[in-house]
Design an enzyme around this catalytic site. Structure first.
Site, PDB file in Angstrom:
ATOM      1  N   HIS A 575      -6.961  -1.036   9.165  1.00 18.73           N
ATOM      2  CA  HIS A 575      -6.967  -0.044  10.240  1.00 18.73           C
ATOM      3  C   HIS A 575      -7.768   1.174   9.793  1.00 18.73           C
ATOM      4  CE1 HIS A 575      -2.611  -1.725  10.954  1.00 18.73           C
ATOM      5  NE2 HIS A 575      -3.539  -2.593  11.337  1.00 18.73           N
ATOM      6  N   GLN A 576      -8.927   1.386  10.375  1.00 17.22           N
ATOM      7  CA  GLN A 576      -9.725   2.559  10.029  1.00 17.22           C
ATOM      8  C   GLN A 576      -9.728   3.485  11.246  1.00 17.22           C
ATOM      9  OE1 GLN A 576     -11.583  -0.676  10.038  1.00 17.22           O
ATOM     10  NE2 GLN A 576     -10.462  -1.154   8.170  1.00 17.22           N
TER      11      GLN A 576
END
Ligand SMILES: Cc1cc2nc3c(=O)[nH]c(=O)nc-3n(C[C@H](O)[C@H](O)[C@H](O)COP(=O)(O)OP(=O)(O)OC[C@H]3O[C@@H](n4cnc5c(N)ncnc54)[C@H](O)[C@@H]3O)c2cc1C
Length: 639
Positions: A575-576
């Site tokens: 998850h960026q």
């Protein structure tokens, strides 16, 4: 332009070092596979540095410097090479420690993700044989010559943000072109082979990491983006996060009900439900431990329709063959294309064309063809690593690339008497919120994910060939409890000389403490579930056997004193977020309340990079919620 100068010495060095890492598992195909994987590295500078380090190790002079021995590494025996890698792991020079980690990961992946004889030894059945569902009605536009196109809105990136905006704008009658640098893959192409999927469907073939190699960055890069390869978990943005986002950004929509309404709408469209969560063994183990401890556990909300929730589901990270996962390809891109939107795959956008602070289109390439698309508005939805890189290449500055959050995930691992077969079962069926409230909402969530042999081989800390090989043989009996932190720490995306993204990120002490405490609780869950041995995620391996050897308390103290920063643990980021964040103040944010950049008119960013801080839950639904709302703002702005 990439050159392969000096490849032979590097290959010889790789071959010797891989023998040291893999011991008797080594097969001659490994070095070529390692070099092939290196081809995917984003930055040419990084790739050359690795190759030059290896080339140096294969000369007498260089080997003297790097190993203290007068012979090139390729002359060394497997056990001497093993000693070299072990010494490098403990080097006082970060670049040498990084070289060791690179060699270990490349070697481990090149053997265990690829090699059927090893699959047999470790009990992995190989790719699934589930039949292929009917693919969606999408036909990307072929680009066979240098091309110049025009449209109302060009959207860069076809993942959660881009796909959702494309459908809404096409529904409003706009002429939309969606471009993605990833290939077009539908159900019939999902081979469920780990190395093939990693190479073809993931950003930089999963080789991207933070500059200190502390966090591996895993993101989708294929038509459909992350939504094609993700685990379909669909959490709403928690209320406390929305409140914080409103405070940080000054944008009322996060608490006015506007985002809530948008989340409702997208949840309906992608079929979010909690009735498709039949737990496989991997999740049953975690659930049992949580229940015995009296801790929170619940069904995962998932964006699926007709999901089989069986053993094949564990291969969904390589694409859902059943067609049940409600990816943007299955939902929004299909909607958009039915309404006339054009889709171009393998289109790598280099820059946004900007004239007088107004965006006028994009330029890029499709293979060796040039592509120029002129448009009245540009929507950048390339994900939280690539969107800031594209804006930086296009000349934007200010806060672009800052405030990156990664949800650096880790896990505590355990051995069970019975088989867990962690590669099987519903992608994510259970979660626990027990600790989410820590420090005002910064505690971790506990989850599981499917685990294939290449991932396990590279996630498993390496200390010697025999130890790694023995642990790999226990693969079917390995269970785990993953710790998904909400990171307060933030990093930066910058660009290298060749324009490729580079990521700097350092974990704060507070995040380290919460992650360690999360891993300790995860160990407790595994013990309560009946694990025979529990081991820590750190490189300095420590394990305990409940009731037999050592105790949870002793193990927990060791985890606390060792910590996880400074390369002691390798984290994984699926998850960026946050690198082009929303806000009303141009000095602290990149886009305004309408997702339009403060710097350039007609240039919008609509993806996970716009989160004002980490979502603290798996972010897909939050991206959709923001994108669905942003589409209406874009419409109003350009109509
Ligand atoms: C294996 C995996 C499992 C996950 N599981 C979950 C889950 O279960 N639930 C959840 O909520 N989240 C999950 N996530 C995260 C979720 O998928 C992402 O947060 C989400 O897709 C981000 O959306 P986005 O629009 O920001 O970018 P993406 O969906 O990543 O889309 C960006 C797209 O832009 C394209 N692109 C990038 N640069 C360029 C360029 N220069 N030119 C053209 N195109 C470009 C990329 O190829 C990519 O397709 C998972 C992610 C992964 C990798």
């Amino acid at each position: 332009m990439r050159t392969n100068d000096g490849l032979e010495p590097a290959k010889r060095a790789l071959s010797a070092l891989a023998r040291g890492v893999l011991g008797e598992g080594y097969v001659p195909e490994v070095p070529a596979r390692m070099l092939e994987t290196l081809e995917n590295v984003a930055s040419e500078g990084d790739r050359r540095r690795i190759l030059n380090g290896l080339k140096l190790a294969d000369s007498r002079f260089g080997s003297m410097m790097l190993t203290g021995k007068r012979v090139p590494v390729s002359w060394m025996s497997a056990s001497e090479a093993e000693g070299v890698v072990q010494a490098w792991q403990n080097s006082r020079f970060a670049s040498i420690r990084q070289l060791a980690n690179t060699v270990i990961d490349l070697a481990a992946f090149s053997l265990y993700a690829h090699e059927p004889s090893e699959w047999q030894r470790i009990g992995y059945p190989g790719p699934s044989d589930h039949p292929f569902a009917e693919p969606p009605q999408l036909r990307p536009l072929p680009i066979e010559t240098d091309s110049y196109l025009t449209c109302d809105v060009v959207i860069v990136g076809s993942g959660a943000g881009g796909g959702c905006v494309a459908a809404a704008l096409a529904a409003a009658g706009l002429d939309v072109i969606v471009v993605d640098k990833g290939p077009f893959k539908t159900e019939a192409d999902f081979s469920h082979s780990e190395p093939e999927a990693s190479r073809d469907m993931y950003l930089y073939g999963k080789t991207l990491a933070t500059s200190d190699l502390g966090v591996r960055i895993i993101a989708g890069s294929v038509v459909g983006g992350g939504t094609l390869v993700n685990y379909a978990t669909a959490f709403r943005t928690p209320d406390h996060v929305l409140r914080q986002w409103a405070d940080t950004s000054g944008i009322d929509a996060f608490v006015s009900g506007e985002i809530e309404a948008s989340l409702d709408e997208v949840s309906r469209r992608i079929g979010v439900n909690t009735d498709s969560s039949a737990a496989g063994m991997r999740d049953r183990v975690m659930e049992e431990g949580l229940k015995k401890l009296g801790w929170h556990v619940d069904n995962m909300p998932r964006a699926v329709r007709g999901c089989t929730q069986d053993e094949n589901c564990g291969y969904c990270g390589f694409g859902c063959r059943v067609g049940a996962k409600q990816s943007t390809m299955r939902v929004y891109l299909e909607d958009a294309c039915k309404l006339g939107a054009r889709l171009i795959a393998e289109a790598n956008i280099d820059k946004v064309m900007i004239d007088d602070d107004v965006a006028g289109g994009v330029v890029g390439t499709v293979g060796d063809r040039e592509l120029r698309i002129e448009a009245r508005a540009v929507v950048v939805a390339a994900g939280a690593i690539e969107s800031p890189a594209l804006l930086l290449r296009s000349g934007l500055g200010g806060e672009v690339g800052k405030h990156l959050h990664l949800h650096p995930g880790t896990a505590s691992w355990a051995l069970f008497d019975e088989e867990v077969r962690a590669w099987e079962g519903t992608t994510q069926a259970r979660y626990s919120n027990e600790f989410r409230g820590w420090d005002g909402g910064y505690g971790p969530i506990l989850e599981t994910v499917p685990l294939h042999p290449g991932e396990w081989a590279t996630g498993l800390p390496w200390s010697s060939a025999t130890h790694h090989r023995d642990r790999m043989a226990q693969y079917p009996h390995v269970g785990f409890c993953a710790v998904l932190p909400r990171d307060e720490s933030s990093g930066t995306v910058r660009i290298g000389k060749d324009g490729s993204p580079m990521v700097d990120y350092v974990l704060s002490e507070n995040d380290e403490r919460r992650i360690v405490e999360g891993a300790i609780r995860a160990g407790q869950v595994l013990e309560a579930a009946g694990a025979r041995e529990i081991f820590a995620p750190q490189v300095e391996q420590s394990s305990y056997e409940p009731g037999v050897r050592w105790s949870h308390e002793g193990w927990a103290d060791r985890l606390r004193s060792t910590g996880v920063r400074g390369g002691r643990t390798t984290f994984f980021s699926y998850h960026q977020m946050g690198s082009c964040r929303m806000g009303t103040d141009p000095t602290t944010s990149v886009v305004d309340a309408n997702n339009e950049t403060h710097e350039v008119g007609g240039l919008f960013v609509v993806d996970a990079s716009t989160f004002p801080s980490a979502s603290g839950v798996n972010p897909m639904l939050s991206v959709y919620g923001i994108a669905n709302r942003a589409a209406q703002k874009i419409l109003r702005r350009i109509s």
